[in-house]
Motif scaffolding. Structure first.
Motif, PDB file in Angstrom:
ATOM      1  N   GLY A 179       3.868  43.885  45.115  1.00  0.00           N
ATOM      2  CA  GLY A 179       4.920  43.170  45.830  1.00  0.00           C
ATOM      3  C   GLY A 179       6.248  43.867  45.672  1.00  0.00           C
ATOM      4  N   PRO A 180       7.307  43.200  46.067  1.00  0.00           N
ATOM      5  CA  PRO A 180       8.643  43.792  45.981  1.00  0.00           C
ATOM      6  C   PRO A 180       9.013  44.130  44.539  1.00  0.00           C
ATOM      7  N   GLU A 181       9.995  44.980  44.401  1.00  0.00           N
ATOM      8  CA  GLU A 181      10.542  45.336  43.085  1.00  0.00           C
ATOM      9  C   GLU A 181      10.891  44.074  42.315  1.00  0.00           C
ATOM     10  N   LEU A 182      10.409  43.986  41.071  1.00  0.00           N
ATOM     11  CA  LEU A 182      10.719  42.774  40.309  1.00  0.00           C
ATOM     12  C   LEU A 182      12.191  42.715  39.917  1.00  0.00           C
ATOM     13  N   ALA A 183      12.830  43.864  39.843  1.00  0.00           N
ATOM     14  CA  ALA A 183      14.264  43.865  39.531  1.00  0.00           C
ATOM     15  C   ALA A 183      15.027  43.044  40.574  1.00  0.00           C
ATOM     16  N   ALA A 184      14.558  43.137  41.837  1.00  0.00           N
ATOM     17  CA  ALA A 184      15.221  42.392  42.901  1.00  0.00           C
ATOM     18  C   ALA A 184      14.696  40.961  42.991  1.00  0.00           C
ATOM     19  N   LEU A 185      13.422  40.793  42.651  1.00  0.00           N
ATOM     20  CA  LEU A 185      12.785  39.479  42.811  1.00  0.00           C
ATOM     21  C   LEU A 185      13.172  38.502  41.682  1.00  0.00           C
TER      22      LEU A 185
END
Ligand code: GLU
Length: 447
Positions: free
Chosen positions: A423-429
């Protein structure tokens, strides 16, 4: 002379990718030249469901952003067509014919079996006054054909280059039906004259029609416009797309396959040209780069997988300002630019954003394999507020405390926090998930 192009669909079905390409090329040429783009509905011979098709055509063109400067219905112009018919009759260019469709079909087959081109043999030209009276007394009403001059017909096509036809190889086109109604050929020529069309863009399947049309323009005292005949799109096997147009209707691409208009336009503007297909969402760039000379005569392959890839790339670069109202249509009214920035690189279709919104805001059932490790990670969660740095700081601390790194560190965290492997970057999520929800998920709760 102001450039004026037109797109002239018949409301007999839904528009498909091939129609869209024709419309787009006509539109690009008009816009580049600072000219006008006319939408003309060729509806003189329209089926009962024509209005529904017409509505769908307007919707599809609006979706593609192909705005028009003038709209005409061919059916509203039949008086003008009638005047042209009278003129051509007076000039001796139309002649009455009495064959039934069955007789014409028999004749066509007979010619083919003798190795002759299946064109109309002009038998009706030999009818005497007396023959005609007799046929009409039998109850036959004439249809009318345009008599082609026996001369070469030549033009320099903007895509095909020099084109030459011998009129003798063509059928005299039927221009008035037995019920007196004008047919497409004549209506099209009269309308192109009246609307001062300078450039006719259409599919290659119309090339022979164009040859006849050129003589009609001349017979009506008008200079023929320039013509550009685009090769028809083919599938991966080199076959005409017509067999499976259903799935390639603009309606299906939009409503069922989640294709963005920018993706389809970017593809069709470059397909079959000397320029690479790129995810160009800026219409101005496509307009400025447009030139008929770039288009090849060879039939371009339309590959749905290429469109899907381009769609993803268009989404990956789509600014939040563009995506915002579309996300609202998906029911994601609360999303912000941070959410869009986080999930955009993972989208294939815009509707995927709804899944990621659920991942961010829950409820998510976490995938838990190592509860002790995850409980330790939950303990290490930094205090609020969460921002773009939180993930890095937190995982560094967890790494320090547990000695884990790489996949063994990150994958269990991702599975717990999102319920998924990818999925999306966890830093952003992570800032979107927030501390409390993250903590509960790490402890195995649905949150
Ligand atoms: N109504 C015709 C069609 O849809 C128009 C072709 C043309 O003149 O461009 O094929």
């Amino acid at each position: 002379m102001t450039v004026r192009t037109r797109f002239a669909p018949s409301p007999t079905g839904r528009l498909h990718v091939g129609n869209a390409r024709t419309a787009l090329v006509a539109w690009l040429h008009a816009r580049k030249a600072g000219g006008a783009f006319v939408l003309r509905l060729d509806d003189t011979d329209a089926p009962p469901e024509a209005e529904a098709h017409a509505e769908a055509i307007f919707r599809d063109l609006a979706w593609l952003g192909l705005d028009h400067d003038r709209f005409e219905r061919q059916s509203a112009r039949v008086d003008r067509h009638g005047e042209a018919i009278d003129r051509l009759k007076a000039a001796g260019r139309l002649y009455p014919c009495y064959e039934t469709p069955e007789e014409l079909e028999l004749e066509r087959r007979a010619r083919l079996s003798r190795g002759l081109p299946p064109i109309y043999d002009r038998a009706a030209l030999d009818l005497t006054e007396h023959d005609r009276a007799r046929l009409e007394a039998e109850g036959r009403a004439p249809h009318w054909r345009f008599r082609l001059d026996d001369a070469p017909i030549e033009w320099t096509d903007r895509v095909r280059g020099p084109v030459r036809f011998a009129a003798a190889d063509l059928s005299d086109p039927v221009v008035v039906r037995a019920d007196g109604r004008p047919l497409y050929h004549l209506g099209s020529v009269v309308d192109d004259i009246d609307l001062a069309i300078t450039d006719v863009v259409r599919g290659e399947d119309h090339v022979a029609n164009t040859a006849a049309h050129i003589q009609m323009f001349q017979a009506l005292g008008a200079e023929p416009p320039a013509f550009a005949h685009l090769p028809l799109l083919v599938d991966a096997d080199g076959k005409a797309l017509s067999k499976r147009l259903g799935s390639l209707s603009l309606e299906a691409l939009r409503d069922e396959q989640g294709i963005e208009p920018e993706a389809l336009v970017a593809l069709l503007a470059r397909l079959g040209t000397a320029d690479p297909v790129e995810p160009i969402a800026d219409r101005q760039v496509l307009i400025e780069g447009f030139a008929f000379e770039r288009f090849s005569r060879a039939a371009p392959r339309f590959d749905p997988a290429e469109l899907a890839r381009l769609n993803a790339r268009i989404l990956h670069e789509m600014p939040f300002a563009v995506a915002e109202h579309r996300l609202a249509d998906l029911g994601l009214g609360d999303v912000d630019a941070a959410f869009w920035a986080a999930v955009r690189p993972n989208l294939e279709v815009l509707a995927d954003a709804a899944d990621w919104w659920r991942v961010a805001k829950g409820p998510v059932t976490p995938a838990i394999e190592e509860p002790d490790f995850l409980a330790e990670a939950a303990e290490a969660l930094p205090a609020e507020p969460f921002d773009g740095e939180t993930w890095g700081a937190w995982t560094a601390a967890v790494k320090q405390a547990t000695g884990r790194k790489g996949k063994t560190l990150f994958l269990p965290l991702r599975r717990a926090l999102t319920g998924r492997d990818r999925g999306p970057e966890l830093a952003a999520l992570l800032p979107l998930i927030g501390r409390e929800r993250a903590r509960r998920r790490l402890l195995g709760e649905t949150a």
